[in-house]
Design an enzyme around this catalytic site. Sequence first.
Site, PDB file in Angstrom:
ATOM      1  N   GLU A 299      -4.838   3.090   6.543  1.00 16.12           N
ATOM      2  CA  GLU A 299      -4.515   3.016   5.115  1.00 16.12           C
ATOM      3  C   GLU A 299      -5.121   4.240   4.414  1.00 16.12           C
ATOM      4  OE1 GLU A 299      -5.244  -0.858   3.282  1.00 16.12           O
ATOM      5  OE2 GLU A 299      -6.200   0.165   1.609  1.00 16.12           O
TER       6      GLU A 299
ATOM      7  N   ARG B 150       0.837  -1.218   0.000  1.00  7.97           N
ATOM      8  CA  ARG B 150       0.000   0.000   0.000  1.00  7.97           C
ATOM      9  C   ARG B 150       0.868   1.263   0.000  1.00  7.97           C
ATOM     10  NH1 ARG B 150      -2.957  -3.742  -0.888  1.00  7.97           N
ATOM     11  NH2 ARG B 150      -4.709  -4.426   0.394  1.00  7.97           N
TER      12      ARG B 150
ATOM     13  N   SER C  23     -10.762  -0.759   3.220  1.00  6.62           N
ATOM     14  CA  SER C  23     -10.025  -1.072   4.454  1.00  6.62           C
ATOM     15  C   SER C  23      -9.577   0.238   5.090  1.00  6.62           C
ATOM     16  CB  SER C  23      -8.777  -1.892   4.135  1.00  6.62           C
ATOM     17  OG  SER C  23      -9.128  -3.051   3.434  1.00  6.62           O
TER      18      SER C  23
END
Length: 345
Positions: free
Chosen positions: A328, A162, A232
């Site tokens: 995130e 990520r 998420s």
Amino acid sequence: MLNQGSPLKHLNTFALSAYASHVISANSIEELINAWRESISKHKPVLLLGEGSNVLFIENYSGTVLLNRIKGITSTEDDAAWHLHVGAGENWHQLVCYSLQNNMPGLENLALIPGCVGSAPIQNIGAYGVELQKVCEYVDLLDMDKGTVLRLSAEDCQFGYRDSIFKHQYGDGFAIVAVGIKLMKSWTPTLGYGDLTRMDPSNVTAQDIFNSVCAMRRSKLPDPTVTGNAGSFFKNPVVDAAIAEDIVKRYPNTPHYLQPDGSVKLAAGWLIDQCALKGYQIGGAAVHQQQALVLINLAEATGQDVLGLASYIRQQVAKKFSIWLEPEVRFIASNGEVNAVERLS
Ligand code: NAP
């Protein structure tokens, strides 16, 4: 939040009612540069946004939100692969559908990820065992001060979990204008996750995988067009083997995945679930019932409701497992992005 300027509710998948002083849509490199220069000359901050699928507006934004809407898909092929050149403003899922309709497998595990193509490299989107870095050939990046475009190879992009160079050195002042995707003709299916593990690698098709991924996502994840969310909310923590071993000793059912460097990835959603937080609500924000890693906008949530909820979740997980989750989702305050961990501490 004070009602001022242009509404952002329809421009962030969390559907938070924030405002920016201006919103400008750019369909070309020239329009991006012009909008950027005009805002900078007025000493206004600029936030580049695709489809707003990974942002949390914690306040109204004091500057210009610049929407990257550069379109276009072209494809070429050689003996080994198909090469797609895709405008940053194309919708990611539509690209996945386009590639499969044209018999180019390789993107099927990444079906139904919200957002646009230009955002995909920033976070190195990943799902069901495939990350963008596997298929990314290059990224075309506009330096908005200089007005020049540079082409970065996949290696130049410094992809991580990520993460990429676009969150660091090539953040402010740069815009991704196109992404090069390379899909190998010698396709092999990636079947390591969830329902995909039950498929037969000798006769499975990319369309079968696409269908299964869509079904899994639809069963677990809230549709952002119905219930506001940003996917998420936290990253899966990657911890030292000794820490993971200790947790597994205490909680033998802990899902844990050994990484190539010897560290261990834990499932953030599982950790949150163990704290019995599914459905937990603060103001209009709640933990999703089917997947604890997703925070949802249940009823006119504010950015502050989501902040409060995320902060509570972090504390509960830290109390039980001594692990501090990291968001995130990117946090946007009045002058631009802020450090999400600091805001939650
Ligand atoms: P899941 O199957 O409930 O699994 C929980 C986590 O365990 C996943 O996040 C995944 O990590 C990890 N995992 C599961 N099987 C694994 C394996 N065979 N090898 C290594 N790690 C494994 O997850 P889920 O929530 O339904 O999501 C499925 C996939 O979609 C995951 O890859 C997830 O990252 C992705 N997804 C991403 C977002 C987002 O907003 N970024 C939202 C929804 C789903 P990884 O996340 O590292 O793969």
